[in-house]
Motif scaffolding. Structure first.
Motif, PDB file in Angstrom:
ATOM      1  N   GLY A 395       0.802  -1.219   0.000  1.00 21.10           N
ATOM      2  CA  GLY A 395       0.000   0.000   0.000  1.00 21.10           C
ATOM      3  C   GLY A 395       0.835   1.271   0.000  1.00 21.10           C
ATOM      4  N   ARG A 396       1.854   1.303   0.827  1.00 21.47           N
ATOM      5  CA  ARG A 396       2.664   2.517   0.923  1.00 21.47           C
ATOM      6  C   ARG A 396       3.424   2.789  -0.376  1.00 21.47           C
ATOM      7  N   ALA A 397       3.939   1.698  -0.978  1.00 18.77           N
ATOM      8  CA  ALA A 397       4.680   1.852  -2.234  1.00 18.77           C
ATOM      9  C   ALA A 397       3.743   2.390  -3.317  1.00 18.77           C
ATOM     10  N   LEU A 398       2.509   1.872  -3.351  1.00 17.54           N
ATOM     11  CA  LEU A 398       1.549   2.351  -4.346  1.00 17.54           C
ATOM     12  C   LEU A 398       1.205   3.810  -4.101  1.00 17.54           C
ATOM     13  N   ALA A 399       0.950   4.148  -2.832  1.00 15.23           N
ATOM     14  CA  ALA A 399       0.583   5.521  -2.487  1.00 15.23           C
ATOM     15  C   ALA A 399       1.698   6.489  -2.879  1.00 15.23           C
ATOM     16  N   GLN A 449       8.630 -13.446  11.127  1.00 11.43           N
ATOM     17  CA  GLN A 449       7.182 -13.568  10.901  1.00 11.43           C
ATOM     18  C   GLN A 449       6.399 -13.081  12.113  1.00 11.43           C
ATOM     19  N   LEU A 450       6.973 -13.314  13.309  1.00 12.36           N
ATOM     20  CA  LEU A 450       6.237 -13.015  14.544  1.00 12.36           C
ATOM     21  C   LEU A 450       6.332 -11.550  14.972  1.00 12.36           C
ATOM     22  N   MET A 451       7.071 -10.744  14.200  1.00 12.43           N
ATOM     23  CA  MET A 451       7.211  -9.330  14.558  1.00 12.43           C
ATOM     24  C   MET A 451       6.111  -8.493  13.920  1.00 12.43           C
ATOM     25  N   THR A 452       5.819  -7.337  14.534  1.00 11.91           N
ATOM     26  CA  THR A 452       4.777  -6.453  14.015  1.00 11.91           C
ATOM     27  C   THR A 452       5.433  -5.314  13.245  1.00 11.91           C
ATOM     28  N   PHE A 453       5.118  -5.210  11.973  1.00 13.05           N
ATOM     29  CA  PHE A 453       5.683  -4.150  11.136  1.00 13.05           C
ATOM     30  C   PHE A 453       4.633  -3.051  10.975  1.00 13.05           C
ATOM     31  N   ALA A 454       5.067  -1.793  11.044  1.00 14.38           N
ATOM     32  CA  ALA A 454       4.113  -0.679  10.992  1.00 14.38           C
ATOM     33  C   ALA A 454       3.443  -0.608   9.627  1.00 14.38           C
ATOM     34  N   HIS A 455       2.176  -0.210   9.656  1.00 16.41           N
ATOM     35  CA  HIS A 455       1.397  -0.068   8.435  1.00 16.41           C
ATOM     36  C   HIS A 455       1.038   1.400   8.238  1.00 16.41           C
ATOM     37  N   HIS A 463       8.033  -8.133   5.887  1.00 20.68           N
ATOM     38  CA  HIS A 463       7.193  -9.066   6.645  1.00 20.68           C
ATOM     39  C   HIS A 463       6.501 -10.044   5.706  1.00 20.68           C
ATOM     40  N   GLU A 464       5.921  -9.481   4.631  1.00 21.42           N
ATOM     41  CA  GLU A 464       5.209 -10.332   3.672  1.00 21.42           C
ATOM     42  C   GLU A 464       6.179 -11.323   3.003  1.00 21.42           C
ATOM     43  N   ALA A 465       7.412 -10.880   2.741  1.00 19.41           N
ATOM     44  CA  ALA A 465       8.388 -11.783   2.104  1.00 19.41           C
ATOM     45  C   ALA A 465       8.721 -12.940   3.038  1.00 19.41           C
ATOM     46  N   VAL A 466       8.906 -12.653   4.338  1.00 19.59           N
ATOM     47  CA  VAL A 466       9.225 -13.767   5.245  1.00 19.59           C
ATOM     48  C   VAL A 466       7.995 -14.652   5.465  1.00 19.59           C
ATOM     49  N   LEU A 467       6.809 -14.047   5.454  1.00 16.06           N
ATOM     50  CA  LEU A 467       5.587 -14.873   5.546  1.00 16.06           C
ATOM     51  C   LEU A 467       5.477 -15.768   4.303  1.00 16.06           C
ATOM     52  N   SER A 468       5.813 -15.193   3.155  1.00 15.52           N
ATOM     53  CA  SER A 468       5.646 -15.965   1.916  1.00 15.52           C
ATOM     54  C   SER A 468       6.636 -17.127   1.839  1.00 15.52           C
ATOM     55  N   ALA A 469       7.730 -17.051   2.593  1.00 15.47           N
ATOM     56  CA  ALA A 469       8.679 -18.176   2.606  1.00 15.47           C
ATOM     57  C   ALA A 469       7.983 -19.448   3.091  1.00 15.47           C
ATOM     58  N   ASP A 470       6.893 -19.287   3.864  1.00 12.50           N
ATOM     59  CA  ASP A 470       6.123 -20.442   4.332  1.00 12.50           C
ATOM     60  C   ASP A 470       4.696 -20.439   3.764  1.00 12.50           C
ATOM     61  N   GLY A 471       4.536 -19.741   2.630  1.00  9.51           N
ATOM     62  CA  GLY A 471       3.217 -19.732   1.991  1.00  9.51           C
ATOM     63  C   GLY A 471       2.168 -18.983   2.797  1.00  9.51           C
TER      64      GLY A 471
END
Ligand code: FAD
Ligand code: NAI
Length: 482
Positions: A395-399, A449-455, A463-471
């Motif tokens: 979202g931020r990159a698009l904005a 994966q368990l960390m909270t990244f600001a939105h 965060h999404e890249a590390v989540l995607s490592a496990d689908g």
């Protein structure tokens, strides 16, 4: 100037000047010998501050603003009048930044009690307890010999010359010349599709040059993760940079105020004419007048000063750092080595972690990585898992209108340990530090994966890249799921 010091450093680039400051902090008597003259004034800061990292980034920033103002503002509903670039003002701004920083370094040395000796240093004899260093002042006065308990060699590097394209500093230039073009060349040739070619090529392309890059290797950005080099080639070509891999320049000559470049492209001969040609095919260690015949310092087969993992040469109390020794030719690597050398002289058992030295290419978007590529991880026998997330879904990159690129992580599937992070994005050079810090703390993919990244932030793509490592990426359809 004293007759004898605890430490004499030869070279005041990022490696040498940081070492001098650290030595001053630790209470050593220290001198840093630097011979550089920049725009008529003696200057500390080495290649990096004078003709490297800093001036190139000043021009990258100016040219990026120019291009963005010209092409990107309309999307935001902003209209401007005619957008123009005043090259001489852009160059003066760059020069002022360099002057501010090099002056700041001189003040830091002084403030830490380190002497800056303006002139050339030569290690005459590094074998005994009292090392002999010859100092030849810039002011033309007679050379003197100083003794030092310890010496750090930090004389850096200079551009490699190639006989097929001799530098004339007018039409055929090296990276230093390319920082000072007084007008935008209509056609700019670049020999070498490495870091300098892409950065300085980008500067002049953004300002209006038609840029052709000749790269001898069959592969573009061979050191990068394959996904990164593919994406970078796609984005840079879309920006208008004409990158020709597997193309060797056979001759470059100046005729009637133009540079005629002959080349061999995958066996096919060709010719192109340019207004300027930049030669940037790598750099070599600079050792002219550095070592006397009896210095005792051993060199490697490739002409570098031979050092161990702690930057110690074969001689007790003689260290060598930065571009003069093995490893990547990067300012931050030189800086850390300088600090390590000083702290080891002081008796600390510190060491540089060479596995987490970050690489950044300051194109737009930036290209940055730390640790192993997917290919290297496989070669080293890891069972590899990767995760990747496109900025098009951030979202931020698009904005911000910065939705190009991706973040990729490489991990060991068995241990879950993070092995590398590869980023193509606006601000990649900053974002990749998250990977470096995580690797330093031996982080697992699950930790991240368990960390909270600001939105909303571009870091969410980490965060999404590390989540995607496990689908498990949320803003992407996952083929494999966990
Ligand atoms: P240097 O910075 O080369 O300093 C060595 C100094 O020693 C020089 O000033 C020289 O005059 C002096 N010297 C040499 N011999 C003697 C002697 N006998 N007596 C006295 N003085 C002597 N790296 C990055 O990390 N990020 C970047 O963005 C980046 N951009 C770059 C852009 C360009 C165009 C170039 C050319 C380089 C760039 N680099 C960048 C690389 C970076 O500049 C070098 O890795 C870094 O400067 C090496 O530091 P150093 O201290 O080893 O040597
Ligand atoms: P480089 O090693 O990055 O790239 C040189 C390129 O030239 C390579 O791709 C090589 O294959 C190619 N090449 C070599 N000989 C050739 C020939 N005859 N014809 C065509 N291509 C040829 O070196 P570069 O760009 O000169 O930079 C020098 C050093 O400065 C690098 O080691 C880099 O680490 C440092 N640097 C770092 C920056 C950063 O960290 N952002 C920016 C600029 C420089």
């Amino acid at each position: 100037m004293k007759e004898s010091y605890d430490l004499v450093i030869i070279g005041g680039g990022p490696g040498g000047y940081e070492a001098a400051i650290r030595a001053g902090q630790l209470g050593m008597s220290v001198a840093c010998i630097e011979k550089r003259i920049n725009k008529g004034e003696p200057a500390l800061g080495g290649t990096c501050l004078n003709v490297g990292c800093i001036p190139s980034k000043a021009l990258l920033d100016s040219s990026h603003r120019y291009e963005a103002t010209k092409h990107d503002l309309a999307d935001h509903g902003i209209t401007t009048g005619e957008v123009a670039i005043d090259i001489s003002k852009m160059l003066s701004r760059k020069d002022a930044i360099v002057k501010q920083l090099t002056g700041g370094v001189a003040a830091l040395l002084k403030g830490n009690g380190a002497d800056w000796l303006q002139g050339t240093g030569k290690l005459l004899d590094g074998k005994g307890a009292d090392k002999q260093v010859e100092f030849t002042p810039l002011d033309g006065s007679a050379p003197t010999t100083i003794t030092a308990k310890n010496v750090i060699l930090a004389s850096g590097s200079v551009p490699i010359d190639i006989p097929v394209a001799p530098i004339d500093n007018e039409y055929i230039v090296d990276s230093t010349g390319a920082l000072d073009f007084t007008e935008v060349p209509a056609r700019l040739g670049v020999i070498g599709g490495g870091v300098i070619g892409l950065e300085l090529g980008s500067v002049w392309r953004r300002l209006g040059s038609e840029v052709v890059v000749f790269e001898a290797m069959p592969e573009f950005l061979a050191a990068a993760d394959k996904a990164v080099s593919k994406e970078a080639a796609k984005l840079l070509k879309a920006q208008g940079m004409d990158i020709r891999i597997d193309t060797k320049v056979t001759q470059a000559q100046v005729e009637n105020g133009k540079v005629l470049v002959s080349f061999d492209a995958k066996g096919q001969a060709g010719q192109e004419t340019f207004d300027k040609l930049i030669v940037c095919v790598g750099r070599r260690a600079y050792k002219e007048n550095l070592l006397g015949e009896n210095s005792g310092v051993e060199l490697t087969e490739r002409g570098l000063v031979a050092v161990n993992d702690f930057c110690q040469t074969n001689l007790d109390g003689v260290y060598a750092i930065g571009d003069l020794v093995r490893g990547p030719m990067l300012a931050h690597k030189a800086m850390e080595e300088g600090m390590m050398a000083v702290e080891r002289i002081h008796g600390e058992k510190v060491q540089v972690n060479y596995d987490t030295i970050i690489s950044v290419i300051y194109t737009h978007p930036e290209i940055a990585w730390v640790g192993l590529t997917e290919e290297q991880a496989k070669e080293q026998g890891h069972e590899v898992k990767t995760g990747q997330f496109s900025l098009a879904a951030n979202g931020r990159a698009l904005a911000a209108g910065e939705a190009q690129g991706f973040i990729k992580v490489v991990a060991d599937a068995k241990t879950d340990r993070l092995l590398g992070m590869h980023v193509v994005s606006a601000g990649a050079g900053d974002i990749v530090h998250q990977g470096m810090i995580a690797m330093e703390f031996v982080s697992s993919i699950e930790d991240l994966q368990l960390m909270t990244f600001a939105h909303p932030t571009i870091s969410e793509a980490v965060h999404e890249a590390v989540l995607s490592a496990d689908g498990r990426a949320i803003h992407a359809i996952q083929r494999k799921r966990k």
